[in-house]
Structure formats: C-alpha cells, structure tokens
Write a protein that holds these residues in place. Structure first.
Motif, PDB file in Angstrom:
ATOM      1  N   PRO A 359       0.804  -1.229   0.000  1.00 49.18           N
ATOM      2  CA  PRO A 359       0.000   0.000   0.000  1.00 49.18           C
ATOM      3  C   PRO A 359       0.837   1.279   0.000  1.00 49.18           C
ATOM      4  O   PRO A 359       0.703   2.133   0.881  1.00 49.18           O
ATOM      5  CB  PRO A 359      -0.808  -0.131   1.294  1.00 49.18           C
ATOM      6  N   TYR A 360       1.694   1.425  -0.975  1.00 49.05           N
ATOM      7  CA  TYR A 360       2.451   2.671  -1.099  1.00 49.05           C
ATOM      8  C   TYR A 360       1.497   3.845  -1.331  1.00 49.05           C
ATOM      9  O   TYR A 360       0.411   3.693  -1.901  1.00 49.05           O
ATOM     10  CB  TYR A 360       3.432   2.579  -2.262  1.00 49.05           C
ATOM     11  N   LYS A 361       1.945   5.031  -0.927  1.00 49.18           N
ATOM     12  CA  LYS A 361       1.139   6.235  -1.096  1.00 49.18           C
ATOM     13  C   LYS A 361       0.801   6.478  -2.569  1.00 49.18           C
ATOM     14  O   LYS A 361      -0.275   7.005  -2.886  1.00 49.18           O
ATOM     15  CB  LYS A 361       1.884   7.433  -0.515  1.00 49.18           C
ATOM     16  N   ALA A 362       1.710   6.103  -3.469  1.00 45.54           N
ATOM     17  CA  ALA A 362       1.450   6.286  -4.902  1.00 45.54           C
ATOM     18  C   ALA A 362       0.220   5.523  -5.356  1.00 45.54           C
ATOM     19  O   ALA A 362      -0.395   5.869  -6.372  1.00 45.54           O
ATOM     20  CB  ALA A 362       2.667   5.838  -5.714  1.00 45.54           C
ATOM     21  N   LEU A 363      -0.174   4.489  -4.591  1.00 41.34           N
ATOM     22  CA  LEU A 363      -1.349   3.699  -4.932  1.00 41.34           C
ATOM     23  C   LEU A 363      -2.584   4.114  -4.148  1.00 41.34           C
ATOM     24  O   LEU A 363      -3.694   4.107  -4.679  1.00 41.34           O
ATOM     25  CB  LEU A 363      -1.080   2.216  -4.685  1.00 41.34           C
ATOM     26  N   LEU A 364      -2.416   4.473  -2.885  1.00 43.45           N
ATOM     27  CA  LEU A 364      -3.558   4.773  -2.030  1.00 43.45           C
ATOM     28  C   LEU A 364      -4.012   6.228  -2.102  1.00 43.45           C
ATOM     29  O   LEU A 364      -5.184   6.527  -1.866  1.00 43.45           O
ATOM     30  CB  LEU A 364      -3.240   4.423  -0.570  1.00 43.45           C
ATOM     31  N   GLN A 365      -3.109   7.151  -2.387  1.00 47.28           N
ATOM     32  CA  GLN A 365      -3.501   8.561  -2.426  1.00 47.28           C
ATOM     33  C   GLN A 365      -3.918   8.934  -3.846  1.00 47.28           C
ATOM     34  O   GLN A 365      -3.173   8.702  -4.805  1.00 47.28           O
ATOM     35  CB  GLN A 365      -2.365   9.465  -1.960  1.00 47.28           C
ATOM     36  N   VAL A 366      -5.107   9.501  -3.969  1.00 51.15           N
ATOM     37  CA  VAL A 366      -5.670   9.805  -5.281  1.00 51.15           C
ATOM     38  C   VAL A 366      -6.147  11.251  -5.326  1.00 51.15           C
ATOM     39  O   VAL A 366      -6.376  11.880  -4.290  1.00 51.15           O
ATOM     40  CB  VAL A 366      -6.844   8.853  -5.622  1.00 51.15           C
TER      41      VAL A 366
END
Length: 508
Positions: A359-366
């Motif tokens: 769950p890296y931020k690049a995946l979870l933060q939109v």
C-alpha cells in the motif's frame, strides 16, 4: 432546489498527476480550473489499491470486507445500498457512462452480468440500458485499451460506427513501431474521435443536453484511463517528450528491506505480458501486475510516464467538454462536480510499476476535487477517504441518511481549511497468494502495514522524515515501541478479515 451532481472518475491516476496538485509538467487546464472554483483535497485516500473494491467502497461508504467485493473477480451484491440508490430515492434521475467494474469482466454468461463481456453475447443485451446498481440508465464500457472492444455499449457502437476499427487499438497496428523494452507502451492508431474517452464524453454531454433545469440528476462519468497499457492516441501520444519526464522516486536497495514478494513477483510477470494476458487470460494471477523496473531502461520508464501524462491530458480535455456542456445548459451553477480516481500507479517509484499488494502512497492517495454550490473556492482539505464520500453527499445535499462506515466532511466544505481523519485504514485482499493479505494504518506521522498470514513481513515508515516511504523501519529495534503501539491500535480498531468477501467467479 435540489443540486445536481456529476461524479467523474478515472482509473489508476496518482494524486500528484495534476497541475492543481503540484505537477509542473502535465497539462490539465480544465481540471485546474475546476479546482480553482472549489476544494482540492490534499490527502485523499482509497482504502483499497485495486479497481473494483475501491469503486464499490466509494459508492457504498463501506470497506470491502463489509460490501463483499474484496478482490477483482468478485461481484458486488445487488442488495448493497449505494450512493446511486440514495439519489434515486431522493427523486434524482441517475445515469452512468463508462467503466463501472462492479462485476467481473470475465464472468460466465450464465451469471447474466452486464459488466461482463459474456453478457453482450446474450439476446437479453440487445436493448438493455439498465437499471443497474441504482442507475436508471447506463452506457457501459468494459475494460481498457485492447480489451475495451469486446463487450458493452461502446464496443457495439464502435463496430457499427467504424467496422474493423477495434483492431486499431492493438499494438501491432500502432502509429509507430514500438520501441524500448516495455511491451505495453505504444501510440494507439485509433482516431481521437473514435476513442472510448471521446465516446464517454459524447454520451455524458448527450445526457446533459436532455436534462431540463428543473430535474435534478446524478451523472457518473468513468474513464478507463490512465490505466496501463500506456497507449494514448494522437495527438495525445506526442504531447510530452519522454526526456522531460520526472525521474521516479527510488533509493538504491530499498526493496531489500521490504516483503520479498515485491521482488520475486517478477518471476510470474515475465511468463506473460499484460497485453497477452488481456488477450488470453489463462490461469488467475495476482491483481495489479506489480513488477520491478529492473528489466526496463530509464528511457522506457520515461516513455511510459509521457504516455500516462498524454492520457491524463486527453481526459482533461474531456472534463472541459463536460463542464462546458453543463454551462451551456445553464445548470453549472446548480451542479456539484467531483473529480477523483479509484487508485494510483507506481510509475517507477521504489523501482516498481503498475500496482499490487503493497500500500504505497502512490497507490492509495488519489486526486479529489469538489466544486459547486456550498463549496468554498480555494479550500484545501486534509485527510479524507473514499469511504467518506457517500456520507458527505448525504449530509451536504440533505439526502436520506443511510448508515456507512465513513465520516462526512460536509462541515468543512465551506471552511477555509480542515481535515476529517486522525488515522486512516486500508486493506488488500489477494487473489492468488494469501500471504500478501495486508492491513494498513496511516496517521499524520506514520504508516504501518502488517501481513497477518506472514509475520515475517511488515512495513513501517516515518512520514515526517521519509514522506516518500523509502526506508522500512518495521524490523528496526529502535522503533519497536512505535511499531507495537501502532500495530496494537490497528488490531483493535481494524482486526484481520482475510477470508472476507464473496466468491471469485472469474479471473478478473
């Protein structure tokens, strides 16, 4: 007077991929203009870094463990209440166009699921346009890139409008021969006016033209891009020079301290490319097609980023057309416009590409933008979640309240700044490798991730000093007290649910 709502969603778009969120390269003038009219969410997250669970969470206001669609290949139960049902109950006209992904694309025909390709081979599909999960009517697109022409309303329209044009999506027919070592990056030969993003926009604008000012509506517009394959059409494929693209954020050797699946997954990925998988899926594989970039050159990664930015700029132009249509109809001032994405994309960060369990931020933060009546222009809103969107719309628009697991952020839409959450939970349910099931808690200062099925794995990052999540401190003895405190809180407030969810009925 009831306010209209247009919810625009993209697929696999990072939070930092817009001009209004700090990207100095990508051109998104229309979305940036929308942001100036409303609120930009600076830390908006999805609890699930995979398409179907995330979309179902935004619509239901519940975690995947609660609504049942825990992984791609599972169908969202028809009896789960969604925000579309809330609008319908309040007297709104509800319409959706584009990619829904509430049901498996490869569900067998006996399930009769309109979100699957097989449904469109049945006689029942001939005049079908809904109802569908609370929508009165829908214009369905299934998949993305080379897989978007097999089923759904778009596939039928394209076959009728331009027979044989579906082949133009294929990499063999690209505008130029493929270069580099990423096989899913090419200049698509499909003309801009026949591309699914243009069709989605045409359908959305046609719906807006049919709406009388006195009739409130909820319109869902869902673009399949910038999901990989990285294959924009002209002129968007030539809009960005790969040499001008940013260098991915990565540190030498950082994956050595991370769970081993991040590296050993390459063994599976090399067996069949994503494009070949779309053409002939074969046995199930883990979701997201996570892969290290070790076999790709820096030039190839920059090309993938350039094509991603091209897809984003194409979508931006589509957003501009939709907003302009609402303005021409005289309804924009009475319409809330929301722009977001289901999850992000690694794009080379950490030496990884696509998406997957971690769950890296690049995946979870939109990205998340809201503009319209009752929303203060220039507002910058802190930590919120897809989980909170349904509760927020219920409160802000005075819809009937239905219980969710989210927290409404309606109270801060009119305030200069604000934040809703002190902590945030996320969860990944795997398709094939159960030990990659993980749970995450993110606070202002820390991100901790546990793997209940494999205690030898864990992730913890000091977000104050390492906001890019490059140094895993989970097994560092000096940080054990912090880790134990965070994992105890996680266990108490979000206990493991590895077996949650419905039955997988298809590969995806």
């Amino acid at each position: 007077m009831k306010k209209n709502v247009i919810l625009i969603m993209t697929d696999q778009q990072r939070a930092d991929s817009l001009g209004c969120t700090g990207n100095g390269i990508v051109k998104t003038p229309n979305i940036d203009a929308l942001a100036r009219r409303g609120a930009v969410f600076t830390k908006h997250f999805t609890p699930h870094q995979i398409c179907s669970p995330s979309r179902s969470t935004l619509f239901s206001g519940k975690y995947a463990r609660s609504h049942g669609l825990t992984r791609n290949g599972v169908a969202l139960p028809q009896d789960v209440p969604l925000i579309s049902h809330d609008f319908k109950a309040a007297g709104y006209t509800t319409h959706g166009v584009g990619k829904f992904h509430f049901q498996p694309i490869l569900a067998p025909k006996e399930h009769q699921m309109p979100d699957s390709n097989a449904f469109w081979q049945l006689p029942e599909s001939q005049e079908w346009r809904g109802p569908f999960y609370g929508f009165d009517t829908v214009d369905v697109l299934i998949g993305e890139s080379v897989s978007a022409t097999e089923g759904g309303h778009y596939a039928r329209w394209l076959a009728s409008k331009a027979p044989g044009a579906a082949a133009l999506y294929q990499p063999e027919n690209a505008l130029e021969p493929q270069t580099g070592d990423i096989d899913e990056a090419w200049k698509s030969a499909i003309p801009d006016e026949l591309h699914y993003n243009s069709w989605i926009t045409d359908q959305a604008c046609a719906f807006l033209k049919d709406q009388a000012a006195s009739e409130p509506f909820f319109l869902f517009v869902s673009f399949p891009d910038p999901h990989h394959p990285f294959s924009p059409p002209a002129p968007w494929c030539d809009m960005y020079d790969p040499a001008d693209m940013p260098t991915p954020a990565r540190m030498p050797g950082e994956l050595a301290a991370m769970p081993s699946y991040l590296s050993d997954g390459d063994k599976d990925e090399k067996s069949k490319s994503y494009v070949d998988f779309l053409r002939d899926p074969g046995p199930p594989r883990e979701q997201g097609f996570l892969q290290t970039t070790s076999q790709f050159s820096d030039d190839s990664i920059r090309q993938a980023i350039a094509f991603t930015y091209g897809m984003i700029s194409m979508i931006d132009a589509c957003v501009g057309r939709i907003v302009q249509q609402a303005e021409q109809q005289g309804i924009l001032d009475d319409t809330i416009v929301i722009f977001t994405s289901d999850h992000g994309e690694l794009l080379g960060d950490h030496g990884l590409i696509r998406k997957g369990p971690s769950p890296y931020k690049a995946l979870l933060q939109v990205p998340m933008i809201m503009a319209g009546p009752g929303i203060e222009p220039g507002n910058r809103i802190g930590t919120t979640s897809h989980l909170d969107v349904r509760a927020t719309l219920q409160e802000h628009l005075k819809l009937n309240h239905c219980s969710t697991e989210g927290q409404s952020f309606a109270r801060i839409l009119e305030q200069p700044d604000g934040s809703v959450r002190q902590e945030f939970f996320a969860e990944y349910h795997p398709r094939t490798r159960m030990e990659t099931y993980n749970q995450t808690m993110i606070t202002e200062d820390w991100r901790v991730t546990i793997y209940p099925e494999n205690p030898d794995w864990g992730e913890m990052f000091d977000l104050r000093n390492d906001p890019g999540e490059h140094v895993n401190l989970y097994f560092d003895d000096a940080y054990r007290p912090v880790r134990d405190r965070l994992t105890e809180t996680l266990a108490q407030r979000f206990p493991p649910a590895a077996d949650a969810g419905g039955v997988s009925i298809a590969t995806y």
